[in-house]
Design a protein around this motif. Structure first.
Motif, PDB file in Angstrom:
ATOM      1  N   MET A   1       0.863  -1.202   0.000  1.00  0.00           N
ATOM      2  CA  MET A   1       0.000   0.000   0.000  1.00  0.00           C
ATOM      3  C   MET A   1       0.891   1.240   0.000  1.00  0.00           C
ATOM      4  O   MET A   1       1.495   1.569   1.020  1.00  0.00           O
ATOM      5  N   CYS A   4       0.258   4.083   2.702  1.00  0.00           N
ATOM      6  CA  CYS A   4       0.109   3.661   4.103  1.00  0.00           C
ATOM      7  C   CYS A   4       1.391   3.995   4.870  1.00  0.00           C
ATOM      8  O   CYS A   4       2.487   3.588   4.488  1.00  0.00           O
ATOM      9  N   PHE A   6       2.578   2.938   7.755  1.00  0.00           N
ATOM     10  CA  PHE A   6       3.368   1.829   8.310  1.00  0.00           C
ATOM     11  C   PHE A   6       3.977   0.976   7.202  1.00  0.00           C
ATOM     12  O   PHE A   6       5.062   0.412   7.397  1.00  0.00           O
ATOM     13  N   CYS A   7       3.345   0.894   6.036  1.00  0.00           N
ATOM     14  CA  CYS A   7       3.999   0.234   4.895  1.00  0.00           C
ATOM     15  C   CYS A   7       5.262   1.002   4.502  1.00  0.00           C
ATOM     16  O   CYS A   7       6.275   0.393   4.135  1.00  0.00           O
ATOM     17  N   HIS A  46       0.617  -5.675   4.599  1.00  0.00           N
ATOM     18  CA  HIS A  46      -0.485  -4.778   4.939  1.00  0.00           C
ATOM     19  C   HIS A  46      -1.778  -5.535   5.221  1.00  0.00           C
ATOM     20  O   HIS A  46      -2.266  -6.278   4.374  1.00  0.00           O
ATOM     21  N   HIS A  98      -3.251   0.188   9.311  1.00  0.00           N
ATOM     22  CA  HIS A  98      -2.350  -0.942   9.070  1.00  0.00           C
ATOM     23  C   HIS A  98      -2.244  -1.588  10.448  1.00  0.00           C
ATOM     24  O   HIS A  98      -1.814  -0.927  11.409  1.00  0.00           O
TER      25      HIS A  98
HETATM   26 ZN    ZN Z   1       0.228  -0.702   5.370  1.00  0.00          ZN
END
Ligand code: ZN
Ligand code: AMP
Length: 114
Positions: A1, A4, A6-7, A46, A98
Motif C-alpha cells: 500500500m 500507508c 506503516f507500509c 499490509h 495498518h
Molecule cells: Zn500498510
C-alpha cells in the motif's frame, strides 16, 4: 500500500526507531508515547484492521504477540507487566489503518481503559 504510513516504515521510505525486526514483523517506538515504553508491533504485510484478518493470517497475528513479548523482555517489562492493545476502527480510536499491536508499559495501568 503506497499511501500507508506503516507500509512506508516497513519499506524503509520512512525510518522508524526500530526495536525489533523479524522476517514477518517490525516493532518500532510510537512517535507520541503514552508511557515510558510505547512500541508498535506491525506485520510487514499490509492488513488494515482486525476485521480484515483472514484465517490464513492466524500465524502472522500470533507472531505479533511473540514479538510483543520479546519487546517486553528487551524493555525489562516482562515480569513487572505491560499492556497490549489493538484498536479497531473509529470508536476504538484507530487512526492508522495498518494492523498494529501497541505494547505499553513502564507505569501502572488503569482499568477500564478510556
Ligand atoms: Zn500498510
Ligand atoms: P492507533 O490510534 O491505534 O491507530 O495507533 C496509531 C499510533 O501510531 C498512534 O499511537 C500514533 O502516535 C502512532 N504514530 C503515528 N505516526 C507515527 C510515526 N510517524 N511514527 C511512529 N508512530 C506513529
Amino acid at each position: 500500500m503506497s499511501d500507508c504510513l506503516f507500509c512506508k516504515m516497513v519499506s524503509g521510505q520512512i525510518k522508524p526507531n526500530v526495536v525489533l525486526e523479524t522476517g514477518d514483523v517490525l516493532a518500532f517506538r510510537d512517535i507520541n508515547p503514552q508511557a515510558p515504553t510505547h512500541v508498535l508491533v506491525v506485520p510487514k504485510r499490509h492488513i488494515a484492521t482486525i476485521n480484515d484478518i483472514a484465517a490464513a493470517d492466524a500465524e502472522l497475528v500470533g507472531k505479533l504477540y511473540l514479538a510483543a513479548a520479546e519487546v517486553a523482555r528487551k524493555e525489562g517489562l516482562a515480569e513487572r507487566g505491560y499492556r497490549t492493545v489493538m484498536n479497531c476502527n473509529a470508536e476504538a480510536g484507530q487512526t492508522v489503518f495498518h494492523l498494529h499491536l501497541h505494547v505499553v508499559g513502564g507505569r501502572p495501568m488503569g482499568w477500564p481503559p478510556g
